[in-house]
Design a protein around this motif. Structure first.
Motif, PDB file in Angstrom:
ATOM      1  N   THR A 182       3.195  11.092   3.326  1.00  0.00           N
ATOM      2  CA  THR A 182       3.707   9.903   2.635  1.00  0.00           C
ATOM      3  C   THR A 182       3.482   8.623   3.423  1.00  0.00           C
ATOM      4  N   SER A 197       4.656   5.073   1.923  1.00  0.00           N
ATOM      5  CA  SER A 197       4.073   4.456   0.715  1.00  0.00           C
ATOM      6  C   SER A 197       4.675   5.056  -0.555  1.00  0.00           C
ATOM      7  N   ARG A 198       4.669   4.228  -1.596  1.00  0.00           N
ATOM      8  CA  ARG A 198       5.144   4.663  -2.911  1.00  0.00           C
ATOM      9  C   ARG A 198       4.134   4.275  -3.986  1.00  0.00           C
ATOM     10  N   GLY A 239       7.382   4.239  -8.192  1.00  0.00           N
ATOM     11  CA  GLY A 239       8.401   4.537  -7.197  1.00  0.00           C
ATOM     12  C   GLY A 239       8.295   5.915  -6.581  1.00  0.00           C
ATOM     13  N   THR A 240       7.412   6.765  -7.101  1.00  0.00           N
ATOM     14  CA  THR A 240       7.239   8.104  -6.551  1.00  0.00           C
ATOM     15  C   THR A 240       6.661   8.024  -5.148  1.00  0.00           C
ATOM     16  N   LEU A 241       7.221   8.795  -4.235  1.00  0.00           N
ATOM     17  CA  LEU A 241       6.713   8.805  -2.867  1.00  0.00           C
ATOM     18  C   LEU A 241       5.281   9.338  -2.835  1.00  0.00           C
ATOM     19  N   GLU A 242       4.481   8.794  -1.935  1.00  0.00           N
ATOM     20  CA  GLU A 242       3.048   9.083  -1.916  1.00  0.00           C
ATOM     21  C   GLU A 242       2.747  10.574  -1.832  1.00  0.00           C
ATOM     22  N   ASP A 248       4.482  13.214  -2.895  1.00  0.00           N
ATOM     23  CA  ASP A 248       4.713  13.847  -4.202  1.00  0.00           C
ATOM     24  C   ASP A 248       3.674  13.399  -5.225  1.00  0.00           C
ATOM     25  N   TYR A 249       3.379  12.103  -5.208  1.00  0.00           N
ATOM     26  CA  TYR A 249       2.416  11.557  -6.174  1.00  0.00           C
ATOM     27  C   TYR A 249       1.037  12.178  -5.968  1.00  0.00           C
ATOM     28  N   ILE A 292       7.596  14.066   2.372  1.00  0.00           N
ATOM     29  CA  ILE A 292       8.119  12.870   1.699  1.00  0.00           C
ATOM     30  C   ILE A 292       9.159  12.112   2.516  1.00  0.00           C
TER      31      ILE A 292
END
Length: 210
Positions: free
Chosen positions: A34, A37-38, A42-45, A47-48, A86
């Motif tokens: 992560t 970054s988002r 708003g999803t954390l990098e 997870d995204y 995350i």
């Protein structure tokens, strides 16, 4: 994009490069970090990126290097071994958190994947962090660059400032330790952003007058 790459130019982004490497190396675990970054929603990098990778695995066939692979097997592998980190707030913290995950699952070696404009710093920081923790994989640390870099930049734009070491160097340039360039730059990056800007402007003014 920097994450996916350019299918028309056959340039693997960070995500396809990591997927390909996981197949080639039969990875036990793949961690998407992560670093604070988002995504726009708003999803954390971490997870995204993990979700983006799983949602777009079918597109890997657009890259020639994947056309000899069975994408169903690739998907099965990635669903089994990929996970998101995350909690990290920056690159150093990301390497710390990922290192703890690697140690937890007892990996024997680590391969960092990122853009060539970012990877040198990742390798530098991973080297001292993993040595500090005395992880078993500290001396089995490797780096694999993706085919994409920061927008408008290339690997040639990366400047590596090493401590003086060549035997044929002009030793007069390192006779005053406080003037060593790598130390000055490290000091600059420890300053608040406004002061960093002032140092950069002063340096440019000096260079323009030479």
């Amino acid at each position: 994009t920097i994450a996916w790459g350019d299918e028309s130019k056959q340039l693997l982004g960070r995500v396809p490069q990591a997927v390909l490497l996981a197949q080639q190396e039969d990875a036990d675990i793949v961690v998407f970090g992560t670093g604070g970054s988002r995504a726009p929603d708003g999803t954390l990098e971490g997870d995204y990126t993990l979700k983006y990778m799983l949602d777009n695995l079918h597109r890997l066939s657009n890259f020639k290097v994947f056309q000899s692979l069975d994408l169903a097997t690739v998907e099965q592998k990635m669903r089994a071994c990929a996970r998101a980190e995350i909690e990290s707030l920056n690159t150093v913290d990301e390497l710390e958190k990922c290192g703890a995950i690697f140690a937890e699952v007892a990996v024997s070696r680590v391969i960092l994947v990122s853009s060539p404009t970012h990877l040198p710093r990742c390798l530098r920081d991973a080297s001292w962090i993993y040595a500090m923790h005395n992880y078993t994989f500290r001396d089995q640390l490797f780096a694999c660059p993706s085919g994409t870099s920061y927008f408008g930049c290339s690997p040639k734009d990366v400047v590596v400032v090493e401590p003086p070491h060549r035997g044929d160097r002009d030793t007069s340039l390192d006779s005053e330790p406080e003037l060593l360039l790598h130390r000055l730059l490290a000091r600059m990056y420890s300053l608040p952003r406004e002061q960093q800007h002032n140092v950069q402007a002063a340096l440019k003014d000096t260079m323009d007058r030479l």
